[in-house]
Design a protein around this motif. Structure first.
Motif, PDB file in Angstrom:
ATOM      1  N   VAL A  14     -43.109-111.267  80.142  1.00  0.00           N
ATOM      2  CA  VAL A  14     -43.129-111.320  81.607  1.00  0.00           C
ATOM      3  C   VAL A  14     -42.426-110.106  82.197  1.00  0.00           C
ATOM      4  O   VAL A  14     -42.925-109.487  83.145  1.00  0.00           O
ATOM      5  N   GLN A  15     -41.298-109.724  81.636  1.00  0.00           N
ATOM      6  CA  GLN A  15     -40.573-108.564  82.158  1.00  0.00           C
ATOM      7  C   GLN A  15     -41.375-107.284  81.969  1.00  0.00           C
ATOM      8  O   GLN A  15     -41.432-106.438  82.863  1.00  0.00           O
ATOM      9  N   ALA A  16     -42.018-107.140  80.813  1.00  0.00           N
ATOM     10  CA  ALA A  16     -42.852-105.960  80.574  1.00  0.00           C
ATOM     11  C   ALA A  16     -44.011-105.920  81.570  1.00  0.00           C
ATOM     12  O   ALA A  16     -44.345-104.851  82.100  1.00  0.00           O
ATOM     13  N   ALA A  17     -44.602-107.071  81.846  1.00  0.00           N
ATOM     14  CA  ALA A  17     -45.707-107.132  82.808  1.00  0.00           C
ATOM     15  C   ALA A  17     -45.224-106.775  84.209  1.00  0.00           C
ATOM     16  O   ALA A  17     -45.919-106.052  84.945  1.00  0.00           O
ATOM     17  N   LYS A  18     -44.049-107.243  84.588  1.00  0.00           N
ATOM     18  CA  LYS A  18     -43.479-106.891  85.900  1.00  0.00           C
ATOM     19  C   LYS A  18     -43.210-105.390  85.984  1.00  0.00           C
ATOM     20  O   LYS A  18     -43.524-104.757  86.999  1.00  0.00           O
ATOM     21  N   ASP A  19     -42.635-104.841  84.946  1.00  0.00           N
ATOM     22  CA  ASP A  19     -42.354-103.402  84.909  1.00  0.00           C
ATOM     23  C   ASP A  19     -43.647-102.595  84.989  1.00  0.00           C
ATOM     24  O   ASP A  19     -43.716-101.586  85.697  1.00  0.00           O
ATOM     25  N   TYR A  20     -44.662-103.043  84.280  1.00  0.00           N
ATOM     26  CA  TYR A  20     -45.955-102.359  84.270  1.00  0.00           C
ATOM     27  C   TYR A  20     -46.595-102.390  85.654  1.00  0.00           C
ATOM     28  O   TYR A  20     -47.056-101.361  86.159  1.00  0.00           O
ATOM     29  N   ALA A  21     -46.608-103.558  86.271  1.00  0.00           N
ATOM     30  CA  ALA A  21     -47.199-103.697  87.604  1.00  0.00           C
ATOM     31  C   ALA A  21     -46.456-102.824  88.614  1.00  0.00           C
ATOM     32  O   ALA A  21     -47.081-102.168  89.459  1.00  0.00           O
ATOM     33  N   LYS A  22     -45.152-102.798  88.526  1.00  0.00           N
ATOM     34  CA  LYS A  22     -44.354-101.979  89.437  1.00  0.00           C
ATOM     35  C   LYS A  22     -44.680-100.495  89.249  1.00  0.00           C
ATOM     36  O   LYS A  22     -44.834 -99.747  90.225  1.00  0.00           O
ATOM     37  N   LEU A  24     -47.493 -99.259  88.044  1.00  0.00           N
ATOM     38  CA  LEU A  24     -48.851 -99.026  88.541  1.00  0.00           C
ATOM     39  C   LEU A  24     -48.873 -98.901  90.058  1.00  0.00           C
ATOM     40  O   LEU A  24     -49.550 -98.013  90.601  1.00  0.00           O
ATOM     41  N   ARG A  25     -48.137 -99.779  90.736  1.00  0.00           N
ATOM     42  CA  ARG A  25     -48.090 -99.708  92.206  1.00  0.00           C
ATOM     43  C   ARG A  25     -47.457 -98.397  92.655  1.00  0.00           C
ATOM     44  O   ARG A  25     -47.912 -97.765  93.615  1.00  0.00           O
ATOM     45  N   ARG A  26     -46.435 -97.960  91.962  1.00  0.00           N
ATOM     46  CA  ARG A  26     -45.775 -96.692  92.294  1.00  0.00           C
ATOM     47  C   ARG A  26     -46.739 -95.519  92.085  1.00  0.00           C
ATOM     48  O   ARG A  26     -46.821 -94.618  92.910  1.00  0.00           O
ATOM     49  N   LEU A  27     -47.471 -95.558  90.973  1.00  0.00           N
ATOM     50  CA  LEU A  27     -48.416 -94.485  90.680  1.00  0.00           C
ATOM     51  C   LEU A  27     -49.599 -94.481  91.639  1.00  0.00           C
ATOM     52  O   LEU A  27     -50.187 -93.425  91.885  1.00  0.00           O
ATOM     53  N   LYS A  28     -49.933 -95.628  92.159  1.00  0.00           N
ATOM     54  CA  LYS A  28     -51.014 -95.689  93.150  1.00  0.00           C
ATOM     55  C   LYS A  28     -50.632 -94.892  94.396  1.00  0.00           C
ATOM     56  O   LYS A  28     -51.453 -94.191  94.972  1.00  0.00           O
ATOM     57  N   LYS A  29     -49.361 -94.972  94.776  1.00  0.00           N
ATOM     58  CA  LYS A  29     -48.863 -94.242  95.952  1.00  0.00           C
ATOM     59  C   LYS A  29     -48.468 -92.810  95.608  1.00  0.00           C
ATOM     60  O   LYS A  29     -48.654 -91.893  96.405  1.00  0.00           O
ATOM     61  N   PHE A  30     -47.874 -92.639  94.440  1.00  0.00           N
ATOM     62  CA  PHE A  30     -47.339 -91.338  94.024  1.00  0.00           C
ATOM     63  C   PHE A  30     -47.828 -91.019  92.606  1.00  0.00           C
ATOM     64  O   PHE A  30     -47.093 -91.224  91.626  1.00  0.00           O
ATOM     65  N   PRO A  31     -49.051 -90.523  92.461  1.00  0.00           N
ATOM     66  CA  PRO A  31     -49.672 -90.323  91.142  1.00  0.00           C
ATOM     67  C   PRO A  31     -48.901 -89.402  90.185  1.00  0.00           C
ATOM     68  O   PRO A  31     -49.099 -89.491  88.980  1.00  0.00           O
ATOM     69  N   HIS A  32     -48.035 -88.569  90.715  1.00  0.00           N
ATOM     70  CA  HIS A  32     -47.320 -87.613  89.852  1.00  0.00           C
ATOM     71  C   HIS A  32     -45.889 -88.031  89.561  1.00  0.00           C
ATOM     72  O   HIS A  32     -45.114 -87.236  89.013  1.00  0.00           O
ATOM     73  N   ASP A  33     -45.529 -89.256  89.871  1.00  0.00           N
ATOM     74  CA  ASP A  33     -44.177 -89.768  89.631  1.00  0.00           C
ATOM     75  C   ASP A  33     -43.943 -89.867  88.117  1.00  0.00           C
ATOM     76  O   ASP A  33     -44.544 -90.694  87.436  1.00  0.00           O
ATOM     77  N   LYS A  34     -43.082 -89.011  87.597  1.00  0.00           N
ATOM     78  CA  LYS A  34     -42.835 -88.930  86.152  1.00  0.00           C
ATOM     79  C   LYS A  34     -42.208 -90.203  85.597  1.00  0.00           C
ATOM     80  O   LYS A  34     -42.555 -90.645  84.499  1.00  0.00           O
ATOM     81  N   GLN A  37     -44.864 -92.845  85.369  1.00  0.00           N
ATOM     82  CA  GLN A  37     -45.787 -92.514  84.284  1.00  0.00           C
ATOM     83  C   GLN A  37     -45.179 -92.908  82.938  1.00  0.00           C
ATOM     84  O   GLN A  37     -45.861 -93.454  82.065  1.00  0.00           O
ATOM     85  N   TYR A  38     -43.883 -92.635  82.780  1.00  0.00           N
ATOM     86  CA  TYR A  38     -43.199 -92.980  81.529  1.00  0.00           C
ATOM     87  C   TYR A  38     -43.188 -94.490  81.320  1.00  0.00           C
ATOM     88  O   TYR A  38     -43.482 -94.971  80.219  1.00  0.00           O
ATOM     89  N   VAL A  39     -42.839 -95.246  82.362  1.00  0.00           N
ATOM     90  CA  VAL A  39     -42.785 -96.709  82.245  1.00  0.00           C
ATOM     91  C   VAL A  39     -44.178 -97.250  81.920  1.00  0.00           C
ATOM     92  O   VAL A  39     -44.330 -98.122  81.059  1.00  0.00           O
ATOM     93  N   LYS A  40     -45.189 -96.732  82.584  1.00  0.00           N
ATOM     94  CA  LYS A  40     -46.574 -97.166  82.338  1.00  0.00           C
ATOM     95  C   LYS A  40     -46.947 -96.938  80.873  1.00  0.00           C
ATOM     96  O   LYS A  40     -47.457 -97.837  80.201  1.00  0.00           O
ATOM     97  N   GLN A  41     -46.689 -95.741  80.367  1.00  0.00           N
ATOM     98  CA  GLN A  41     -47.025 -95.416  78.981  1.00  0.00           C
ATOM     99  C   GLN A  41     -46.229 -96.272  77.999  1.00  0.00           C
ATOM    100  O   GLN A  41     -46.763 -96.735  76.989  1.00  0.00           O
ATOM    101  N   ASP A  42     -44.959 -96.485  78.303  1.00  0.00           N
ATOM    102  CA  ASP A  42     -44.100 -97.281  77.434  1.00  0.00           C
ATOM    103  C   ASP A  42     -44.600 -98.730  77.369  1.00  0.00           C
ATOM    104  O   ASP A  42     -44.671 -99.324  76.288  1.00  0.00           O
TER     105      ASP A  42
END
Length: 74
Positions: A14-22, A24-34, A37-42
């Motif tokens: 559940v925590q990994a899913a919350k982190d992933y969703a967060k 993704l939402r951040r990248l939707k607004k700011f596609p170059h947020d490093k 991007q790291y959290v998404k890949q992790d």
């Protein structure tokens, strides 16, 4: 005792899913947020890992796909 391990495994997922969703939402607004991007890949590495398979019967690829659909469809 097994119930405790099951609850812990579920909490990890559940925590990994919350982190992933967060991320993704951040990248939707700011596609170059490093950081996002790291959290998404992790998280994607985790969802595709053997460790994830030990914790759950869920399909990590399906989870990734559905969460992306949810975030990007909104």
């Amino acid at each position: 005792m097994e119930n405790c391990y099951t609850r812990l495994a579920n909490a990890i997922i559940v925590q990994a899913a919350k982190d992933y969703a967060k991320a993704l939402r951040r990248l939707k607004k700011f596609p170059h947020d490093k950081d996002a991007q790291y959290v998404k890949q992790d998280c994607e590495r985790f969802f595709r890992s053997g460790w994830f398979e030990v914790l759950t019967d869920l399909d990590g690829e399906v989870l990734i796909q559905r969460m992306n659909e949810e975030v990007y469809a909104a």
